[in-house]
Design a protein around this motif. Structure first.
Motif, PDB file in Angstrom:
ATOM      1  N   TYR A  18      28.421 -95.770 -10.983  1.00 22.93           N
ATOM      2  CA  TYR A  18      28.011 -97.073 -12.732  1.00 22.93           C
ATOM      3  C   TYR A  18      29.316 -96.759 -12.794  1.00 22.93           C
ATOM      4  N   TYR A  19      30.233 -95.392 -13.078  1.00 21.70           N
ATOM      5  CA  TYR A  19      32.068 -94.891 -13.385  1.00 21.70           C
ATOM      6  C   TYR A  19      32.440 -96.838 -12.757  1.00 21.70           C
ATOM      7  N   ILE A  20      32.655 -96.157 -10.855  1.00 22.27           N
ATOM      8  CA  ILE A  20      33.783 -96.987 -10.122  1.00 22.27           C
ATOM      9  C   ILE A  20      33.093 -98.092  -9.867  1.00 22.27           C
ATOM     10  N   ALA A  21      32.075 -98.503 -10.114  1.00 20.97           N
ATOM     11  CA  ALA A  21      31.582 -99.922 -10.350  1.00 20.97           C
ATOM     12  C   ALA A  21      31.999-100.569 -11.309  1.00 20.97           C
ATOM     13  N   TYR A  22      31.774 -99.607 -12.427  1.00 24.85           N
ATOM     14  CA  TYR A  22      32.647-100.882 -13.358  1.00 24.85           C
ATOM     15  C   TYR A  22      34.326-100.931 -13.718  1.00 24.85           C
ATOM     16  N   ASN A  23      34.420 -99.702 -13.540  1.00 28.99           N
ATOM     17  CA  ASN A  23      36.069 -99.323 -13.670  1.00 28.99           C
ATOM     18  C   ASN A  23      37.237-100.101 -12.187  1.00 28.99           C
ATOM     19  N   TRP A  24      36.537 -99.597 -10.890  1.00 28.62           N
ATOM     20  CA  TRP A  24      37.493 -99.815 -10.022  1.00 28.62           C
ATOM     21  C   TRP A  24      37.335-100.833  -9.159  1.00 28.62           C
ATOM     22  N   ILE A  25      35.568-100.960  -9.343  1.00 33.10           N
ATOM     23  CA  ILE A  25      35.664-102.509  -8.839  1.00 33.10           C
ATOM     24  C   ILE A  25      35.250-103.734  -9.354  1.00 33.10           C
ATOM     25  N   LEU A  26      34.524-103.894 -10.592  1.00 28.43           N
ATOM     26  CA  LEU A  26      34.622-105.001 -11.804  1.00 28.43           C
ATOM     27  C   LEU A  26      35.870-104.962 -12.846  1.00 28.43           C
ATOM     28  N   HIS A  27      36.920-103.599 -12.855  1.00 28.57           N
ATOM     29  CA  HIS A  27      37.809-103.426 -13.632  1.00 28.57           C
ATOM     30  C   HIS A  27      37.601-104.049 -15.162  1.00 28.57           C
ATOM     31  N   GLN A  28      36.411-103.822 -15.097  1.00 34.99           N
ATOM     32  CA  GLN A  28      35.244-103.817 -16.538  1.00 34.99           C
ATOM     33  C   GLN A  28      35.628-105.278 -17.328  1.00 34.99           C
ATOM     34  N   GLU A  29      35.720-106.248 -15.663  1.00 36.35           N
ATOM     35  CA  GLU A  29      35.548-107.684 -16.581  1.00 36.35           C
ATOM     36  C   GLU A  29      33.843-108.240 -16.063  1.00 36.35           C
ATOM     37  N   ASP A  30      33.599-108.767 -16.404  1.00 36.44           N
ATOM     38  CA  ASP A  30      32.482-109.751 -16.019  1.00 36.44           C
ATOM     39  C   ASP A  30      32.664-110.748 -14.891  1.00 36.44           C
ATOM     40  N   VAL A  31      31.241-110.710 -14.962  1.00 37.01           N
ATOM     41  CA  VAL A  31      30.738-111.376 -13.507  1.00 37.01           C
ATOM     42  C   VAL A  31      30.580-113.717 -13.434  1.00 37.01           C
ATOM     43  N   ARG A  32      30.721-114.002 -13.283  1.00 35.20           N
ATOM     44  CA  ARG A  32      30.347-115.259 -13.422  1.00 35.20           C
ATOM     45  C   ARG A  32      29.937-115.864 -11.589  1.00 35.20           C
ATOM     46  N   LEU A  33      29.018-116.126 -12.203  1.00 28.76           N
ATOM     47  CA  LEU A  33      28.265-116.868 -11.363  1.00 28.76           C
ATOM     48  C   LEU A  33      28.606-118.858 -11.282  1.00 28.76           C
ATOM     49  N   ASN A  34      28.623-118.967  -9.843  1.00 29.88           N
ATOM     50  CA  ASN A  34      28.894-120.693  -9.912  1.00 29.88           C
ATOM     51  C   ASN A  34      27.602-121.020  -9.268  1.00 29.88           C
ATOM     52  N   PHE A  35      27.284-120.029  -8.601  1.00 26.70           N
ATOM     53  CA  PHE A  35      26.872-121.180  -7.407  1.00 26.70           C
ATOM     54  C   PHE A  35      25.287-121.796  -8.541  1.00 26.70           C
ATOM     55  N   PRO A  36      24.358-122.930  -7.964  1.00 22.88           N
ATOM     56  CA  PRO A  36      23.289-123.836  -9.154  1.00 22.88           C
ATOM     57  C   PRO A  36      21.802-122.707  -8.910  1.00 22.88           C
ATOM     58  N   PRO A  37      21.848-122.198  -8.622  1.00 19.79           N
ATOM     59  CA  PRO A  37      20.219-121.516  -8.993  1.00 19.79           C
ATOM     60  C   PRO A  37      20.645-120.254  -9.907  1.00 19.79           C
ATOM     61  N   LEU A  38      21.850-119.909  -9.892  1.00 22.57           N
ATOM     62  CA  LEU A  38      22.085-118.420 -10.922  1.00 22.57           C
ATOM     63  C   LEU A  38      24.094-119.070 -11.893  1.00 22.57           C
ATOM     64  N   PRO A  39      22.938-120.171 -12.481  1.00 19.35           N
ATOM     65  CA  PRO A  39      25.142-119.823 -12.877  1.00 19.35           C
ATOM     66  C   PRO A  39      24.930-119.551 -14.474  1.00 19.35           C
ATOM     67  N   GLY A  40      25.889-118.894 -14.465  1.00 15.32           N
ATOM     68  CA  GLY A  40      25.784-118.330 -15.595  1.00 15.32           C
ATOM     69  C   GLY A  40      26.815-117.152 -15.416  1.00 15.32           C
ATOM     70  N   LEU A  41      26.859-115.891 -16.247  1.00 14.25           N
ATOM     71  CA  LEU A  41      27.646-114.591 -16.489  1.00 14.25           C
ATOM     72  C   LEU A  41      26.839-113.047 -16.709  1.00 14.25           C
ATOM     73  N   ILE A  42      27.047-112.451 -15.743  1.00 11.26           N
ATOM     74  CA  ILE A  42      26.597-110.667 -15.619  1.00 11.26           C
ATOM     75  C   ILE A  42      27.713-110.087 -16.403  1.00 11.26           C
ATOM     76  N   THR A  43      27.541-109.410 -17.707  1.00 12.14           N
ATOM     77  CA  THR A  43      28.054-108.991 -18.401  1.00 12.14           C
ATOM     78  C   THR A  43      28.741-107.823 -17.056  1.00 12.14           C
ATOM     79  N   ALA A  44      30.408-106.963 -17.471  1.00 12.45           N
ATOM     80  CA  ALA A  44      30.595-105.419 -16.391  1.00 12.45           C
ATOM     81  C   ALA A  44      29.589-105.104 -16.388  1.00 12.45           C
TER      82      ALA A  44
END
Length: 161
Positions: free
Chosen positions: A42-68
């Motif tokens: 979790y620590y590695i994913a949150y800080n090093w992979i995602l850089h504490q930034e939310d993930v934006r989904l841009n494909f039609p079936p699942l548009p939206g935002l997933i928080t970091a």
């Protein structure tokens, strides 16, 4: 590999032998290893992979935002799901005679139930009863660890007679 891991775990069992069976101790070590791995991932994913930034989904079936924090939780859950399953199947509950795919499905059902129970109990303890969140999480973790042990032993990896 299994024998080497069990030797290491069993080496630390002696001080706990009065209170726990060897099987229960092995389960606790396995679960603790999975939980510690989850925190690290979790620590590695949150800080090093995602850089504490939310993930934006841009494909039609699942548009939206997933928080970091939720995205890191999803990454962590995928990894620890398989680590936990492998440790339980090949290290702890080796006498089960259910097929592997049945064990995997049942293990997944227990994990999904734990996630839902964790969420519901956290909501109740923190929001309804006003408990401090960290204390609530500790209480819930203990309850769900006991629930998981018996669910895995008698459902996911049960031994048919």
């Amino acid at each position: 590999m299994r024998k080497a891991l069990l030797k290491i775990i069993d080496f630390f069992y002696t001080p706990f032998s009065r209170w726990l069976s060897l099987h229960t101790f092995r389960y606790i070590v396995s679960g603790g290893t999975t939980a510690a791995t989850g925190i690290l991932v979790y620590y590695i994913a949150y800080n090093w992979i995602l850089h504490q930034e939310d993930v934006r989904l841009n494909f039609p079936p699942l548009p939206g935002l997933i928080t970091a924090p939720i995205a890191a939780f999803i990454i962590e859950s995928c990894i620890t799901f398989f680590i936990g399953f492998m440790l339980n199947k090949y290290l702890i509950f080796t006498k089960s005679n259910l097929k592997g795919r049945i064990q995997l499905f049942r293990y997944g059902s227990v994990v999904a139930t734990n996630i839902l129970l964790n969420y519901a109990m956290l909501k109740v303890l923190v929001e309804a009863f006003g408990f401090y969140p960290t204390i609530s999480k500790i209480i819930i973790t203990v309850i769900l660890a006991v629930f998981s042990y018996f669910s895995q032993k008698h459902f996911s990896f049960k031994v048919r007679k």
